[in-house]
Scaffold this active site. Structure first.
Site, short mmCIF file in Angstrom:
data_model
loop_
_atom_site.label_atom_id
_atom_site.label_comp_id
_atom_site.label_asym_id
_atom_site.label_seq_id
_atom_site.Cartn_x
_atom_site.Cartn_y
_atom_site.Cartn_z
N SER A 131 0.53 -1.18 0.28
CA SER A 131 -0.15 -0.03 0.19
C SER A 131 1.11 1.35 -0.40
CB SER A 131 -1.01 -0.42 1.44
OG SER A 131 -1.98 0.98 1.36
N ASP A 195 -9.58 -4.34 -5.09
CA ASP A 195 -9.20 -3.65 -3.58
C ASP A 195 -10.14 -1.93 -3.05
OD1 ASP A 195 -7.61 -1.66 -2.56
OD2 ASP A 195 -5.81 -2.22 -2.80
N HIS A 240 -8.14 -5.16 -0.27
CA HIS A 240 -6.86 -4.60 0.34
C HIS A 240 -6.05 -5.82 1.39
CE1 HIS A 240 -4.71 -1.31 -0.33
NE2 HIS A 240 -4.41 -0.84 1.62
#
Length: 266
Positions: A131, A195, A240
């Site tokens: 991320s 995501d 995610h």
């Protein structure tokens, strides 16, 4: 700086420096990589067991105010003004603070130089992240001397870059600051199609920009992991997060770009 570390169990010949996501800590990813979360079948090797020569370093980001979270202080590699990142927004403006991105890169660069000082050549060091950490790793891995000021990045080349669920930050300035080695850098880029924090399309667009604007090769999913350029891997229905297949691809990639070296007979 607080660090979580997985020490090698064989002769130490390579290092992976891996940056966590916003609000997290290095210990979380140490647990993922070490296999503390039991996703393996009986007798299946952990990631460190597949790569016994590799030292893993998981630094903690400094605490700082994050604009996207209403100025709340939390562990963060750099300030970002908007989350989640959606493709329409991503193409309209930059959401990252330039100066704090530079500060984050210097943290990674200092860790790289500490490993070099301890005898691991830069060509045997991988930088990666998840991320926000993946975005930072992309800058640290492909960036030139404007970003990697401690190591004079234009003269050095890392072994590769790992971007998991990340994006290309500071996209309007990226082209002018890359290393001359950027086109020959092996990059593994993994992203989940579900995501909802860093949208899958943002990852796709980031890779397309790197391909179209910088001339970096984008490989197909069928191409060998570890070749120069970006190997973009999609993981269906993954949010995610990470998944077993992504971790398997990570092991394959690392085994290709930083394979275990035989210790010479003395």
């Amino acid at each position: 700086m607080p660090l979580a570390i997985i020490q090698p169990t064989a002769a130490h010949t390579a290092t992976v420096i891996f940056a966590h996501g916003l609000g997290d800590e290095g210990e979380s990813w140490r647990a993922v990589i070490s296999g503390d979360y039991d996703y393996r079948k009986p007798g299946e090797l952990t990631i460190p067991a597949h790569l016994p020569h590799v030292k893993w370093i998981f630094p903690d980001a400094p605490e700082q105010a994050v604009t996207a979270n209403f100025g709340t202080r939390m562990s963060s590699w750099f300030d970002i003004s908007n989350l989640p990142l959606q493709p329409g927004q991503y193409l309209k403006k930059e959401f990252e603070d330039d100066e704090s991105v530079k500060n984050g890169v210097q943290i990674i660069d200092d860790l790289v130089q500490a490993e070099v000082k301890d005898g691991i050549p830069e060509s045997r060091i991988i930088v990666g992240g998840f991320s926000q950490g993946g975005a930072l790793a992309l800058v640290a891995g492909l960036g030139g001397k404007d970003w990697r000021t401690k190591s004079f990045g234009d003269e050095n080349k890392l072994a590769g870059v790992v971007v998991l669920s990340g994006w290309m930050p500071l996209r309007e300035r990226f082209k002018s600051r890359i290393s001359p080695h950027a086109k020959s850098m092996p990059v593994l880029w993994g992203h989940g199609t579900a995501d909802a924090v860093i949208y899958y399309k943002v990852g796709e667009v980031s890779v397309e920009l790197l391909q179209d604007q910088l001339g970096i090769v984008k490989h197909t999913a069928d191409d060998q992991l570890g070749a120069p350029g970006i190997n973009f891997r999609s993981y269906e229905r993954m949010g995610h997060a990470s998944c077993k297949k992504e971790m398997e691809d990570l092991v394959t990639f690392l085994g290709s770009v930083i394979p275990q070296q035989q210790t010479p007979n003395l």
